[in-house]
Write a protein that holds these residues in place. Structure first.
Motif, PDB file in Angstrom:
ATOM      1  N   MET A 277      43.538 -46.264  46.881  1.00  0.00           N
ATOM      2  CA  MET A 277      43.196 -47.551  46.262  1.00  0.00           C
ATOM      3  C   MET A 277      43.038 -47.330  44.772  1.00  0.00           C
ATOM      4  O   MET A 277      42.843 -46.215  44.313  1.00  0.00           O
ATOM      5  N   SER A 278      43.126 -48.406  43.995  1.00  0.00           N
ATOM      6  CA  SER A 278      43.104 -48.254  42.544  1.00  0.00           C
ATOM      7  C   SER A 278      41.713 -47.874  42.082  1.00  0.00           C
ATOM      8  O   SER A 278      40.727 -48.111  42.764  1.00  0.00           O
ATOM      9  N   ALA A 279      41.696 -47.276  40.901  1.00  0.00           N
ATOM     10  CA  ALA A 279      40.439 -46.716  40.404  1.00  0.00           C
ATOM     11  C   ALA A 279      39.334 -47.757  40.245  1.00  0.00           C
ATOM     12  O   ALA A 279      38.213 -47.497  40.648  1.00  0.00           O
ATOM     13  N   PRO A 280      39.591 -48.918  39.675  1.00  0.00           N
ATOM     14  CA  PRO A 280      38.476 -49.872  39.527  1.00  0.00           C
ATOM     15  C   PRO A 280      37.859 -50.246  40.868  1.00  0.00           C
ATOM     16  O   PRO A 280      36.654 -50.346  40.991  1.00  0.00           O
TER      17      PRO A 280
ATOM     18  N   ARG B 166      27.580 -33.576  38.162  1.00  0.00           N
ATOM     19  CA  ARG B 166      27.712 -32.154  37.850  1.00  0.00           C
ATOM     20  C   ARG B 166      26.438 -31.573  37.264  1.00  0.00           C
ATOM     21  O   ARG B 166      26.037 -30.464  37.574  1.00  0.00           O
ATOM     22  N   SER B 167      25.788 -32.309  36.372  1.00  0.00           N
ATOM     23  CA  SER B 167      24.543 -31.820  35.769  1.00  0.00           C
ATOM     24  C   SER B 167      23.382 -32.602  36.355  1.00  0.00           C
ATOM     25  O   SER B 167      22.608 -33.202  35.620  1.00  0.00           O
TER      26      SER B 167
ATOM     27  N   VAL C  17      19.817 -32.070  34.930  1.00  0.00           N
ATOM     28  CA  VAL C  17      19.626 -32.591  33.576  1.00  0.00           C
ATOM     29  C   VAL C  17      19.565 -34.112  33.617  1.00  0.00           C
ATOM     30  O   VAL C  17      18.792 -34.741  32.896  1.00  0.00           O
ATOM     31  N   TYR C  18      20.402 -34.704  34.454  1.00  0.00           N
ATOM     32  CA  TYR C  18      20.391 -36.152  34.604  1.00  0.00           C
ATOM     33  C   TYR C  18      19.033 -36.625  35.110  1.00  0.00           C
ATOM     34  O   TYR C  18      18.458 -37.591  34.596  1.00  0.00           O
TER      35      TYR C  18
ATOM     36  N   ALA D 163      16.606 -36.372  32.298  1.00  0.00           N
ATOM     37  CA  ALA D 163      16.753 -37.439  31.308  1.00  0.00           C
ATOM     38  C   ALA D 163      16.125 -38.732  31.816  1.00  0.00           C
ATOM     39  O   ALA D 163      15.424 -39.434  31.081  1.00  0.00           O
TER      40      ALA D 163
ATOM     41  N   MET E 273      12.652 -40.692  30.188  1.00  0.00           N
ATOM     42  CA  MET E 273      12.549 -42.069  29.727  1.00  0.00           C
ATOM     43  C   MET E 273      11.334 -42.779  30.314  1.00  0.00           C
ATOM     44  O   MET E 273      10.976 -43.871  29.842  1.00  0.00           O
TER      45      MET E 273
ATOM     46  N   GLY F  11      46.486 -44.540  39.905  1.00  0.00           N
ATOM     47  CA  GLY F  11      45.071 -44.181  39.791  1.00  0.00           C
ATOM     48  C   GLY F  11      44.737 -43.659  38.416  1.00  0.00           C
ATOM     49  O   GLY F  11      43.738 -44.024  37.818  1.00  0.00           O
TER      50      GLY F  11
ATOM     51  N   GLY G 206      44.522 -46.412  35.938  1.00  0.00           N
ATOM     52  CA  GLY G 206      43.317 -47.217  36.120  1.00  0.00           C
ATOM     53  C   GLY G 206      42.089 -46.497  35.596  1.00  0.00           C
ATOM     54  O   GLY G 206      41.219 -47.088  34.968  1.00  0.00           O
ATOM     55  N   ASP G 207      42.061 -45.161  35.839  1.00  0.00           N
ATOM     56  CA  ASP G 207      40.957 -44.348  35.310  1.00  0.00           C
ATOM     57  C   ASP G 207      40.860 -44.477  33.814  1.00  0.00           C
ATOM     58  O   ASP G 207      39.783 -44.646  33.248  1.00  0.00           O
TER      59      ASP G 207
ATOM     60  N   LEU H 197      39.580 -47.748  32.575  1.00  0.00           N
ATOM     61  CA  LEU H 197      38.129 -47.864  32.765  1.00  0.00           C
ATOM     62  C   LEU H 197      37.375 -47.066  31.727  1.00  0.00           C
ATOM     63  O   LEU H 197      36.400 -47.532  31.124  1.00  0.00           O
TER      64      LEU H 197
ATOM     65  N   VAL I 174      21.457 -43.666  23.156  1.00  0.00           N
ATOM     66  CA  VAL I 174      21.892 -43.713  24.559  1.00  0.00           C
ATOM     67  C   VAL I 174      23.377 -44.034  24.627  1.00  0.00           C
ATOM     68  O   VAL I 174      24.136 -43.413  25.382  1.00  0.00           O
TER      69      VAL I 174
ATOM     70  N   ASP J 114      33.584 -35.667  28.570  1.00  0.00           N
ATOM     71  CA  ASP J 114      33.405 -34.542  29.486  1.00  0.00           C
ATOM     72  C   ASP J 114      32.320 -33.574  29.037  1.00  0.00           C
ATOM     73  O   ASP J 114      32.182 -32.496  29.610  1.00  0.00           O
TER      74      ASP J 114
ATOM     75  N   ASP K 212      29.180 -33.610  29.542  1.00  0.00           N
ATOM     76  CA  ASP K 212      28.102 -34.323  30.220  1.00  0.00           C
ATOM     77  C   ASP K 212      26.749 -33.662  29.994  1.00  0.00           C
ATOM     78  O   ASP K 212      25.729 -34.347  29.881  1.00  0.00           O
ATOM     79  N   PHE K 213      26.721 -32.332  29.899  1.00  0.00           N
ATOM     80  CA  PHE K 213      25.452 -31.668  29.654  1.00  0.00           C
ATOM     81  C   PHE K 213      24.873 -32.118  28.321  1.00  0.00           C
ATOM     82  O   PHE K 213      23.700 -32.476  28.213  1.00  0.00           O
TER      83      PHE K 213
ATOM     84  N   LEU L 248      23.605 -35.794  28.413  1.00  0.00           N
ATOM     85  CA  LEU L 248      22.355 -36.015  29.126  1.00  0.00           C
ATOM     86  C   LEU L 248      21.190 -35.372  28.382  1.00  0.00           C
ATOM     87  O   LEU L 248      20.088 -35.927  28.342  1.00  0.00           O
TER      88      LEU L 248
ATOM     89  N   PRO M   5      37.748 -29.240  32.278  1.00  0.00           N
ATOM     90  CA  PRO M   5      36.909 -28.208  31.668  1.00  0.00           C
ATOM     91  C   PRO M   5      35.521 -28.203  32.287  1.00  0.00           C
ATOM     92  O   PRO M   5      34.960 -29.243  32.562  1.00  0.00           O
TER      93      PRO M   5
ATOM     94  N   THR N 193      32.555 -27.810  30.883  1.00  0.00           N
ATOM     95  CA  THR N 193      31.978 -27.673  29.549  1.00  0.00           C
ATOM     96  C   THR N 193      30.620 -27.009  29.590  1.00  0.00           C
ATOM     97  O   THR N 193      30.240 -26.295  28.664  1.00  0.00           O
ATOM     98  N   THR N 194      29.856 -27.253  30.668  1.00  0.00           N
ATOM     99  CA  THR N 194      28.526 -26.639  30.728  1.00  0.00           C
ATOM    100  C   THR N 194      28.634 -25.128  30.753  1.00  0.00           C
ATOM    101  O   THR N 194      27.912 -24.427  30.044  1.00  0.00           O
TER     102      THR N 194
END
Lengths: 319, 506, 192
Positions: free
Chosen positions: A1-4, A107-108, A111-112, A115, A119, C2, C5-6, C9, C46, C56, C58-59, C62, C130, C132-133
């Motif tokens: 299916m499409s990404a959205p 992935r993190s 950390v998420y 965070a 807050m 896909g 579309g990615d 977005l 933010v 990418d 992300d570390f 956040l 990658p 990255t972290t």
């Protein structure tokens, strides 16, 4: 299916799943708090009363009108409880219920979570500030002092839990505990995490912003639906704390016989009972004392925890 | 159609919610019925600590003139729907109540259980009627207006002289004063009013706060002393200790009353420190001592003491807080406070009847003794009172029919020595100590200190020259809680023309 | 597809986050309340954090959120402490030299835009997936270890020192003693 559409599906799953978990968790906290409180007070309690009274109280608060203070920061005051609740929901997104019932892995994740929980300081400070009243303001400033003190031990013990997993993702941390749970491998971790967690959810001994000596503190000027939302959001943060503790230290979904999700829920409830009992048995400590202890005792202990955990990880990797 | 469906939904919700515990905010006045704590123990009643979220305002006793204005503000602070109930021993004295719409409930002097149940049911019924809109909510008593209008004068719309003058809406901008580190920080003068939940009933303090540090605390007078009055004390009727001054009273009754008082105080102390469940348990123990001595009472109190000492939580919260120099309390008959500071002062030492029972006063470690704890702090005071309660229960069990009192000698009351001769009551002396004691303390420690002293403002009126309550220092807002001033950082009282605000700040 | 579309977005999210960063940054200077100004700035950060996550990193994104929550609260506390009208209740002009600052802002924007549009950036293909972290960790504990470990220990020592200074013992003694300035001692012959 499409990404959205895929993203939409994940989003709706997140909202519904986390929302349901949060509502159930908040209600469970209300019921458990009543049960634990009555047990300690040695008062007989009918379980049906304990189960229904939180709903009745919620109904009463919904029927009460909200109060208006003199020249509050109205927008911020109304948004602060919603912000606290959404931070708790955001934190829960990172915590997997079981390998099958999890949202796509962050992935993190640690950390998420950090965070989102950082807050919380913003939400509570702004909640106390915007009411334009003395006691909420004092509560808000107390929370800033408390938050800066527990944040480092909280982050450090979670990092120590991430070291054996060699990954910041919460699912990987759970999987790394198939041999032994982190509460066994890192004995300092869970007690430190629970102390910092009590501070994060400002509950019990570390309830400085909503303290009884401030006649309710940041919730002193609340009534009606905002009060209900604030209390629910506070319980939601406690649920998030317990859930992360269960995932990072008690092995999450790992366990024999029962399905993973049930184990996760049971472990979360166990940690909730521990936190609520501490809230009913330990008096609110002095803030100055807590700040000093956090910086001079808890942080070194957390550093020791990381050191030991890292040593074990290196030995395990070298083998 | 949608409107009626919403109405039925709302009614169903109201009926469901009416079963919740009644949210009550209590205003304690003169002659507050003793059975207030029995009411607090009921599961269908919750005593809330702020009027904002209360449904019913329960006025217990009569309110003197000086408390009428704060009472009106507390009433208006309540969220609608709201109602007031007046529970008093003297319902004919209508002048003693500022609420015209209140429902009057006469109280029984001996506090029979049936009367308490009736009152609780009435409170629940009031809440139910309010929620179902069967009863109108009480209107506000005070006008919701600013104390002064805002009129801008300066070039950018600000008021007063220059950039730093002006009193917007009647609230002066913050003035600054040096704090304990030599910095210049804002000060906030607050009147913490007679109905502040953690404080003893009727205690009013004018506190100057910097952050949450008390920079100055003044007792501006006694709310229970009528203006133009003679400062005579107001006493709760039926007190065993008062009776003992004029006639012999059974030691068992006296000691039981003492234990009950100390346990009630401990329940309040526990509540202020966030231990609601333990406070409930202690209050239940105290209530069981109201009429007779139950057999397991001593064991229960002992178990409570072991629990408090084992969990250490209350010890951490009170160690080193509110230290009173023993030299300040020597020889003034301050009872538990003096004994907690290590002084062995007790009027019961000279009593022959107590001598027969082998009485020796409970005393905490004093100055000069080897101890790693501070002498005369709040921790010593709660341990002292808990120890005294246990001793009193034990004495009451052994005393049999022995009697004491009525010989004109001073009696050891619950707060200290009391006698027929008019002198400063212990509460008056402790109130005089407060300003120095609270100086420089953080708010939490200040509240712990005040609660640990067990002050009864009603009896403090006995001090010669006790002044009636002076008006508050800054214009207080209507529709708000007692003791609020405006924001703008922290507003301060008085005029600030003498403060030289550095222009470099601009 | 896909992949397409990615990208749509993520592009949409980037533009929204970028616009949010700019609008909230503008709101910082339009807010009269200092606490609101501090938190508009946090909202801007933010949005920047969201952009970092889209890249990418992300570390880093956040961690930026984590740090900014605490830092903006500290900034709000300091602004309340030092300003005479921190809640904006006193209607007055809250900004100064605004014409100069608008000119400076426009000039800076034009300069940075010129760099962005006409500068010759090196061409390097983006890595497909990658971690990255991990790369960040290897950099921190590899070539840059000395810098970061020194800075980290120095920061921790500073924080602990600040807490020690701000504790109950004020400049003039402990809080239990009232911690007030001792009265000035007069030399003999002086009158106050």
């Amino acid at each position: 299916m499409s990404a959205p559409a895929g993203v939409l599906r994940v989003l709706s799953l997140a909202v519904l799943g986390v929302g349901a978990a949060l509502l159930g968790g908040v209600y469970a906290v209300a019921v458990l708090d009543r049960v634990v409180g009555r047990a300690i007070a040695r008062v007989p309690l009918r379980l049906i009363d304990a189960a229904v009274t939180p709903a009745r109280e919620a109904g009463l608060l919904l029927l009460q009108r909200r109060t208006v203070t003199e020249r509050p920061d109205a927008v911020v005051w109304a948004l602060a409880p919603a912000l606290l609740g959404s931070l708790a929901a955001a934190a829960l997104v990172a915590i997997p219920l079981s390998p099958a019932l999890a949202l796509p892995d962050i992935r993190s994740g640690i950390v998420y979570f950090g965070a989102a929980m950082a807050m919380v300081m913003v939400a509570v400070y702004v909640h106390g500030w915007s009411a334009n009243s003395v006691f909420p303001l004092i509560g808000a400033y107390r929370f800033v002092a408390q938050a800066l003190s527990y944040e480092m031990p909280l982050a450090l013990v979670l990092i120590a839990a991430a070291l054996p997993a060699e990954s910041l993702s919460v699912s990987d941390i759970v999987r790394s505990q198939t041999g032994a749970w982190n509460v066994v491998r890192q004995p300092l971790g869970l007690p430190l995490y629970l102390i910092a967690g009590l501070g994060l959810a400002f509950w019990g001994p570390l309830d400085f912003p909503d303290a009884a000596d401030l006649a309710g503190g940041t919730r002193a000027e609340l009534s009606g639906a905002p009060l209900l939302l604030w209390r629910a959001a506070r319980s939601a943060v406690l649920v998030a704390v317990a859930a992360m503790g269960a995932a990072a230290f008690l092995g999450g979904w790992l366990g024999p016989w029962l399905p993973g999700a049930v184990w996760m829920v049971l472990k979360t409830i166990a940690l909730l009972v521990v936190l609520l009992t501490a809230g009913h048995l330990v008096a609110r400590v002095r803030l100055e004392r807590f700040v000093v202890v956090a910086w001079t005792v808890l942080i070194p202990l957390a550093l020791v925890d990381i050191f030991v955990s890292g040593l074990l990880a290196l030995r395990g990797a070298g083998r | 159609m949608a409107g009626s469906r919403r109405a039925t939904l709302r009614n169903a919700l109201a009926r469901f919610a009416a079963g919740a515990p009644t949210r009550v905010f209590v205003l304690e006045g003169i002659d507050a019925p003793d059975a207030l704590d029995v009411l607090q123990l009921r599961p269908d009643i919750t005593f809330v600590d702020t009027p904002r979220s209360a449904t019913v305002l329960l006025v217990a006793g009569r309110l003197p003139e000086a408390m009428h204005e704060p009472a009106r503000r507390a009433h208006d602070a309540m969220a609608e729907p709201r109602a007031t109930i007046w529970w008093t021993l003297a319902p004919d004295d209508g002048a003693m109540l500022p609420f015209p719409d209140a429902t009057v409930v006469p109280a029984q002097p001996n506090g029979s259980p049936a009367a308490i149940v009736t009152l609780a049911r009435m409170l629940a019924r009031t809440q139910a009627e309010l929620l179902c809109a069967a009863r109108p909510s009480e209107p506000a008593l005070l006008a919701d207006v600013d104390p002064a209008p805002w009129r801008g004068v300066g070039p950018y719309g600000q008021g007063g002289a220059g950039m730093t003058g002006g009193v917007p809406y009647g609230r002066p901008l913050a003035g600054r004063a040096p704090d304990r580190d030599g910095l210049e920080l804002d000060q906030l003068p607050v009147r913490v009013g007679p109905f502040f939940a953690p404080f003893p009933a009727g205690l009013v303090l004018d506190i100057t706060l910097q952050g949450d540090v008390v920079q100055e605390a003044i007792v501006p007078g006694n709310a229970f002393v009528a203006s133009g009055g003679d400062g005579s004390p107001v006493r709760v009727t039926g007190d065993a200790f008062h009776a003992a001054l004029s006639e012999p009273v059974r030691i068992a009754d006296l000691e039981r009353a003492r234990a009950r008082h100390h346990l009630r105080w401990l329940a309040r102390m526990l509540r202020v420190h966030g231990l609601d469940a333990l406070g409930h348990r202690t209050l239940a123990l105290a209530a069981s001592l109201a009429d007779s001595l139950p057999r397991g009472a001593l064991g229960d109190v002992g178990a409570l003491r072991r629990l408090l000492e084992r969990t250490r939580g209350l010890g951490w919260a009170t160690a080193g807080v509110g230290v009173i120099d023993p030299r300040l309390v020597t020889g003034r008959g301050l009872g538990p406070v003096a004994r907690a500071a290590g002084l062995s002062e007790d009027a019961r030492i000279d009593d022959a009847a107590y001598d027969q029972l082998g009485f020796a006063p409970v005393v905490q470690e004093g100055a000069g003794e080897r101890t790693r704890h501070a002498v005369g702090d709040a921790r010593a005071r709660w341990r002292q009172r808990l120890g005294e309660a246990m001793q009193s229960l034990e004495l009451a069990a052994r005393a049999g029919d022995r009697r004491t009192g009525g010989e004109g000698r001073p009696i050891e009351g619950v707060r200290g020595r009391s006698s027929d001769v008019t002198r400063d009551s212990p509460s008056a002396m402790l109130l005089a100590l407060l300003p120095d004691l609270l100086l420089g303390q953080e708010w939490g420690d200040a509240v712990t200190t005040i609660v640990s002293l067990d002050i009864d403002v009603r009896e403090a009126g006995r001090a010669p020259g006790a002044a009636p309550l002076s008006p508050p220092p800054a214009p207080q807002p209507s529709g708000g809680m007692d003791g609020m001033a405006g924001m703008a950082g922290m507003a301060a009282k008085g005029d600030h023309t003498e403060h030289d605000h550095a222009t470099g700040q601009m | 597809m896909g992949r397409g579309g990615d990208r749509v977005l993520s592009d949409l999210l980037f533009w929204v986050a970028g616009a949010a960063a700019i609008v909230t940054a503008w709101r910082v200077f339009r807010a009269d309340s200092m606490v609101r100004a501090a938190y508009w700035l946090m909202a801007s950060f933010v949005a920047v954090g969201v952009v970092l996550v889209l890249l990418d990193a992300d570390f880093l994104g956040l961690v930026l959120l984590l740090m900014m929550a605490g830092e903006m609260t500290i900034m709000a506390v300091f602004m309340v402490m030092f300003m005479m009208n921190p809640a904006g209740l006193n209607p007055m002009m809250m900004v100064h030299q605004h014409r100069t600052s608008i000119v400076a802002g426009v000039v800076a924007f034009l300069g940075l835009a010129a760099v962005g549009l006409f500068g010759a950036f090196p061409v390097a293909p983006a890595l497909s997936a990658p971690d990255t972290t991990a790369r960040l960790g290897r950099e921190l504990l590899g070539d840059s270890m000395l810098i970061f470990e020194t800075a980290g220990v120095a920061l921790l020592a500073t924080m602990i020192g600040a807490i020690a200074i701000a504790s109950g013992s004020g400049r003039y003694g402990t809080a239990a003693d009232g911690s007030v300035e001792p009265p000035a001692e007069l030399a003999s012959g002086e009158t106050p």
